[in-house]
Design an enzyme around this catalytic site. Structure first.
Site, PDB file in Angstrom:
ATOM      1  N   ASP A  45       0.842  -1.204   0.000  1.00  0.00           N
ATOM      2  CA  ASP A  45       0.000   0.000   0.000  1.00  0.00           C
ATOM      3  C   ASP A  45       0.878   1.255   0.000  1.00  0.00           C
ATOM      4  O   ASP A  45       0.367   2.376  -0.065  1.00  0.00           O
ATOM      5  CB  ASP A  45      -1.018  -0.004   1.153  1.00  0.00           C
ATOM      6  CG  ASP A  45      -0.384  -0.062   2.530  1.00  0.00           C
ATOM      7  OD1 ASP A  45       0.852  -0.177   2.621  1.00  0.00           O
ATOM      8  OD2 ASP A  45      -1.145   0.009   3.519  1.00  0.00           O
ATOM      9  N   SER A  46       2.211   1.052   0.008  1.00  0.00           N
ATOM     10  CA  SER A  46       3.135   2.152  -0.267  1.00  0.00           C
ATOM     11  C   SER A  46       2.824   2.783  -1.616  1.00  0.00           C
ATOM     12  O   SER A  46       3.276   3.895  -1.898  1.00  0.00           O
ATOM     13  CB  SER A  46       4.588   1.648  -0.253  1.00  0.00           C
ATOM     14  OG  SER A  46       4.730   0.528  -1.099  1.00  0.00           O
ATOM     15  N   ASP A  84      -1.059  -6.081   0.126  1.00  0.00           N
ATOM     16  CA  ASP A  84      -1.417  -5.420   1.385  1.00  0.00           C
ATOM     17  C   ASP A  84      -2.917  -5.233   1.514  1.00  0.00           C
ATOM     18  O   ASP A  84      -3.587  -4.795   0.569  1.00  0.00           O
ATOM     19  CB  ASP A  84      -0.783  -4.022   1.435  1.00  0.00           C
ATOM     20  CG  ASP A  84       0.550  -4.005   2.155  1.00  0.00           C
ATOM     21  OD1 ASP A  84       0.768  -4.874   3.027  1.00  0.00           O
ATOM     22  OD2 ASP A  84       1.366  -3.120   1.840  1.00  0.00           O
ATOM     23  N   LYS A 112      -1.203  -9.293   3.415  1.00  0.00           N
ATOM     24  CA  LYS A 112      -0.384  -8.782   4.522  1.00  0.00           C
ATOM     25  C   LYS A 112      -1.225  -7.824   5.360  1.00  0.00           C
ATOM     26  O   LYS A 112      -1.892  -6.939   4.808  1.00  0.00           O
ATOM     27  CB  LYS A 112       0.884  -8.092   3.984  1.00  0.00           C
ATOM     28  CG  LYS A 112       1.734  -7.456   5.085  1.00  0.00           C
ATOM     29  CD  LYS A 112       3.162  -7.172   4.628  1.00  0.00           C
ATOM     30  CE  LYS A 112       3.359  -5.939   3.789  1.00  0.00           C
ATOM     31  NZ  LYS A 112       3.000  -4.672   4.468  1.00  0.00           N
ATOM     32  N   GLU A 114      -1.173  -5.339   8.996  1.00  0.00           N
ATOM     33  CA  GLU A 114      -0.282  -4.652   9.933  1.00  0.00           C
ATOM     34  C   GLU A 114      -0.823  -4.781  11.348  1.00  0.00           C
ATOM     35  O   GLU A 114      -1.924  -4.316  11.642  1.00  0.00           O
ATOM     36  CB  GLU A 114      -0.178  -3.165   9.565  1.00  0.00           C
ATOM     37  CG  GLU A 114       0.474  -2.935   8.204  1.00  0.00           C
ATOM     38  CD  GLU A 114       0.678  -1.461   7.884  1.00  0.00           C
ATOM     39  OE1 GLU A 114       0.419  -0.610   8.763  1.00  0.00           O
ATOM     40  OE2 GLU A 114       1.094  -1.175   6.749  1.00  0.00           O
ATOM     41  N   GLU A 181       9.537  -4.167   9.962  1.00  0.00           N
ATOM     42  CA  GLU A 181       9.979  -2.902   9.359  1.00  0.00           C
ATOM     43  C   GLU A 181      10.574  -1.991  10.433  1.00  0.00           C
ATOM     44  O   GLU A 181       9.947  -1.753  11.480  1.00  0.00           O
ATOM     45  CB  GLU A 181       8.779  -2.210   8.679  1.00  0.00           C
ATOM     46  CG  GLU A 181       9.157  -0.871   8.055  1.00  0.00           C
ATOM     47  CD  GLU A 181       8.116  -0.308   7.105  1.00  0.00           C
ATOM     48  OE1 GLU A 181       7.108  -0.989   6.823  1.00  0.00           O
ATOM     49  OE2 GLU A 181       8.310   0.822   6.636  1.00  0.00           O
TER      50      GLU A 181
END
Ligand code: KIV
Length: 264
Positions: A45-46, A84, A112, A114, A181
């Protein structure tokens, strides 16, 4: 490249063979990465920041993620493809199930998420329904407003211990990969030893099983910012294919990340 599955990553972890991975957002780069034998790709999602020019990843939608996942899958049929789950798309297990289905049906092999222990029920819900999960710990960018910026995580003992137990909880809930990260290298090493599943690091030192970079950082073309732990492989090679190949080989032989690119 042969088709890569989670079983390959588990074998590589067991054999101490390091692997490289990268973000990818479109079919052309995905194809180039596959030609250089990049085994794992992430539709991050960057993309909100590096493609859309947003300040953070929060505006990214599940439709954005599905669109880019479809493109990357077409360019790279054989990589293990993670995608993501964007901000607030997994606030409840049921919501996570509906949104994960969109990414899996777009070609992802794994989603993925978070977060740590609060996700135990969600990870169980997804994995019991055949959706493989990667658990992203440490600097989780969707929490930027809680952290008050993009800060290194796990520096104090209590937070470090918490992260180790989060990683173990995620493994026990069924997660198949942990991604760390921006955490101190010693903590990343501890977590990599504490779990049997592969651990991928970004800004987490050289002791994780695999490494990942945002592709724009690998080529030194990020719009506003180059993280200290990242490296511009294009500057050294002057050619995109050679840059990718150098990144992969430096990860495999342990040259990258070196001390210049490690958080102590
Ligand atoms: O969104 C992303 O690109 C990521 C990487 C930083 C691992 O999560």
């Amino acid at each position: 490249m042969k088709k890569i599955t989670i079983n390959d990553l588990i074998t590589w972890k067991r054999d101490g063979r390091k692997f490289a991975s990268s973000t990818a957002y479109d079919a052309s780069f995905a194809q180039l990465f596959e030609q250089q034998e990049m085994p794992v790709l992430l539709v991050g999602d960057s993309l909100g920041m590096v493609l859309q020019g947003q300040d953070n990843t929060l505006p990214v939608t599940i439709e954005d993620m599905a669109y880019h996942t479809r493109s990357v899958r077409l360019g790279s049929p054989n990589s293990l493809l993670m995608a993501d789950m964007p901000f607030m798309s997994y606030a409840t297990p049921e919501q996570a199930g509906q949104n994960a289905a969109k990414l899996m049906q777009s070609g992802a092999n794994m989603v993925k998420l978070e977060g740590g222990k609060w996700l135990v029920d969600t990870v169980k819900f997804l994995t019991e329904r055949a959706v493989p999960v990667c658990a992203h710990l440490g600097l989780t960018p969707q929490s930027v407003n809680i952290f008050g910026g993009y800060k290194i995580q796990g520096r104090d003992q209590e937070k470090a211990d918490q992260m180790v137990s989060d990683a173990i909880a995620m493994q026990e809930a069924g997660a198949q990969i942990v991604l760390l990260e921006c955490v101190p290298a010693e903590l990343a090493k501890r977590i990599t030893k504490a779990v049997d599943i592969p651990v991928i690091g970004i800004g987490a030192g050289s002791d994780t099983d695999g490494q990942i970079l945002v592709m724009h950082d690998m080529f030194g073309i990020s719009a506003n910012y180059m993280p200290k732990f990242s490296k511009n492989f294009l500057a050294e090679t002057g050619d995109i294919r050679k840059a990718v190949s150098l990144y992969i080989s430096e990860v495999q032989d342990g040259t990258f990340p070196g001390s210049d690119h490690t958080i102590a």
